[in-house]
Scaffold this motif. Sequence first.
Motif, PDB file in Angstrom:
ATOM      1  N   HIS A 170      20.470   9.430  -0.239  1.00  0.00           N
ATOM      2  CA  HIS A 170      19.274   9.897   0.460  1.00  0.00           C
ATOM      3  C   HIS A 170      18.624  11.103  -0.209  1.00  0.00           C
ATOM      4  CE1 HIS A 170      19.614   7.085   3.759  1.00  0.00           C
ATOM      5  NE2 HIS A 170      20.907   7.309   3.764  1.00  0.00           N
ATOM      6  N   ASP A 198       5.143  11.255   0.527  1.00  0.00           N
ATOM      7  CA  ASP A 198       6.211  11.384   1.516  1.00  0.00           C
ATOM      8  C   ASP A 198       6.092  10.320   2.597  1.00  0.00           C
ATOM      9  OD1 ASP A 198       7.595  13.442   0.335  1.00  0.00           O
ATOM     10  OD2 ASP A 198       6.482  15.013   1.376  1.00  0.00           O
ATOM     11  N   GLU A 199       4.838   9.926   2.911  1.00  0.00           N
ATOM     12  CA  GLU A 199       4.644   8.849   3.874  1.00  0.00           C
ATOM     13  C   GLU A 199       5.201   7.540   3.321  1.00  0.00           C
ATOM     14  OE1 GLU A 199       1.236   7.800   7.140  1.00  0.00           O
ATOM     15  OE2 GLU A 199       0.578   8.361   5.119  1.00  0.00           O
ATOM     16  N   ARG A 249       7.614   7.376   1.253  1.00  0.00           N
ATOM     17  CA  ARG A 249       9.069   7.540   1.314  1.00  0.00           C
ATOM     18  C   ARG A 249       9.590   7.156   2.698  1.00  0.00           C
ATOM     19  NH1 ARG A 249      12.484  13.041  -0.268  1.00  0.00           N
ATOM     20  NH2 ARG A 249      14.493  12.336   0.525  1.00  0.00           N
ATOM     21  N   ASP A 250       8.866   7.524   3.751  1.00  0.00           N
ATOM     22  CA  ASP A 250       9.290   7.170   5.105  1.00  0.00           C
ATOM     23  C   ASP A 250       9.251   5.663   5.316  1.00  0.00           C
ATOM     24  OD1 ASP A 250       9.613   9.844   5.670  1.00  0.00           O
ATOM     25  OD2 ASP A 250       7.670  10.059   6.678  1.00  0.00           O
ATOM     26  N   TRP A 251       8.172   5.012   4.876  1.00  0.00           N
ATOM     27  CA  TRP A 251       8.080   3.558   5.035  1.00  0.00           C
ATOM     28  C   TRP A 251       9.185   2.852   4.251  1.00  0.00           C
ATOM     29  CZ3 TRP A 251       2.230   3.912   3.660  1.00  0.00           C
ATOM     30  CH2 TRP A 251       1.521   4.365   4.784  1.00  0.00           C
ATOM     31  N   GLY A 307      12.044   4.057   3.482  1.00  0.00           N
ATOM     32  CA  GLY A 307      13.297   4.298   4.180  1.00  0.00           C
ATOM     33  C   GLY A 307      13.515   3.330   5.315  1.00  0.00           C
ATOM     34  N   ALA A 317       6.907  -1.235   9.009  1.00  0.00           N
ATOM     35  CA  ALA A 317       6.740  -0.467   7.778  1.00  0.00           C
ATOM     36  C   ALA A 317       5.867  -1.207   6.779  1.00  0.00           C
ATOM     37  CB  ALA A 317       8.100  -0.146   7.167  1.00  0.00           C
TER      38      ALA A 317
END
Length: 422
Positions: A142, A165-166, A168-170, A172, A188
């Motif tokens: 991670h 970063d958005e 990266r969230d999707w 994830g 996502a």
Amino acid sequence: MPEMSPELFSWEFATDPYPAYAWLRTHAPVHRVTLPSGVEAYLVTRYADARQALADQRLSKDPAHHAGTAAARGRTGIPGERKAELMTHLLNIDPPDHTRLRRLVSKAFTPRTVAAFAPRVQELTDQLIDGFAEKGSADLIHEFAFPLPIYAICDLLGVPREDQDEFRDWAGMMIRHGGGPRGGVGRAVKKMRGYLVELIHRKREDLGDDLMSGLIRASDHGEHLTEGEAAAMAFILLFAGFETTVNLIGNGVYSLLRNPGERERLQDSLARGERALLETGVEELLRYDGPVEMATWRYATQPLTLGGVGIAPGEPVLVVLAAADRDPARFDDPDRLDLTRRDNQHLGYGHGIHYCLGAPLARLEAQTAIATLLTRLPDLRLAGEHDDLRWRGGLIMRGLRTLPVEFGVREAELSSPTVTLT
């Protein structure tokens, strides 16, 4: 068939599938199974059969050739891509469309182009290590293996830094839910598609030197790339460009931790500023416990025979790369990690016209990541017990959920320059 066939797709199997694959290679090299999704498919486990299947034009990538029900067809491919209308990408199409779309992006992944991107990959690698180096511990999945390829592929595509970063969230969400319920993945993927379509519109007004701008220019110059195709292309480059590399770095570092002699040999080589062992070593890590367990779906378009087994039109076929790359008929002592292995024509990135387009970038990222980790954190070690690690459930990819490590904190390594290899 012998009675004691192994149990497939259990959590124990996910932890170590190689004994089961050895059994299949010997007793049922082309084996019809019912997958956890309920879809029936043939597993191909021997190297020679796998290489044949990967290049066989009678095996289509187009899900439309699947003879199963509509519900079954919806359970193949990448979760969420069908509802998000992202099906027209390289993993789901055949020539001539495959040839046309691959040509449009291939120049972004040539060895020369990727080499020019090396300083950025090194910069990202050092920044991520800086983020945990002073703690003396980290979750390498991670905190390192996951964000590195996400930021790299976003840079290549031209996703603005403030939006990464958005992404990266999707991404994830896609990794966390990839082997389980598909709802999280679907959401996502849908958000990612909406963003990509918006990005395409923005790029048209301000073209740059990135890959997305290149796709738009190609479309505007008569290459007939639709907006949907451009969005699907960007999506698959993101999806295939990050999860395979996450697993390559994670599995690779874990394999080195479990094989201290090979890890020490590589560290000694890096200390001398040599590159040869790093290059052959990453290829061996790809073969030994690679990031892609099975090649993506294929469907017979006409009757064919694989490994002596007849396959009817419409039947799905899954080539088990992890099994083929441990085939003793092709590799000497295949269950041993040998970073010096030279005769290593593994199938980790596939074979034939669907050979992984992003292989040069993945190799660069893995070589940079592993070399920098072993140089800056020379006493890197697993935190906890091997038996406590868990592998993500799933069909195509093979990767660890977490990789907790510990290391000593040394001022010299915190301020060390980037790795330079000759």
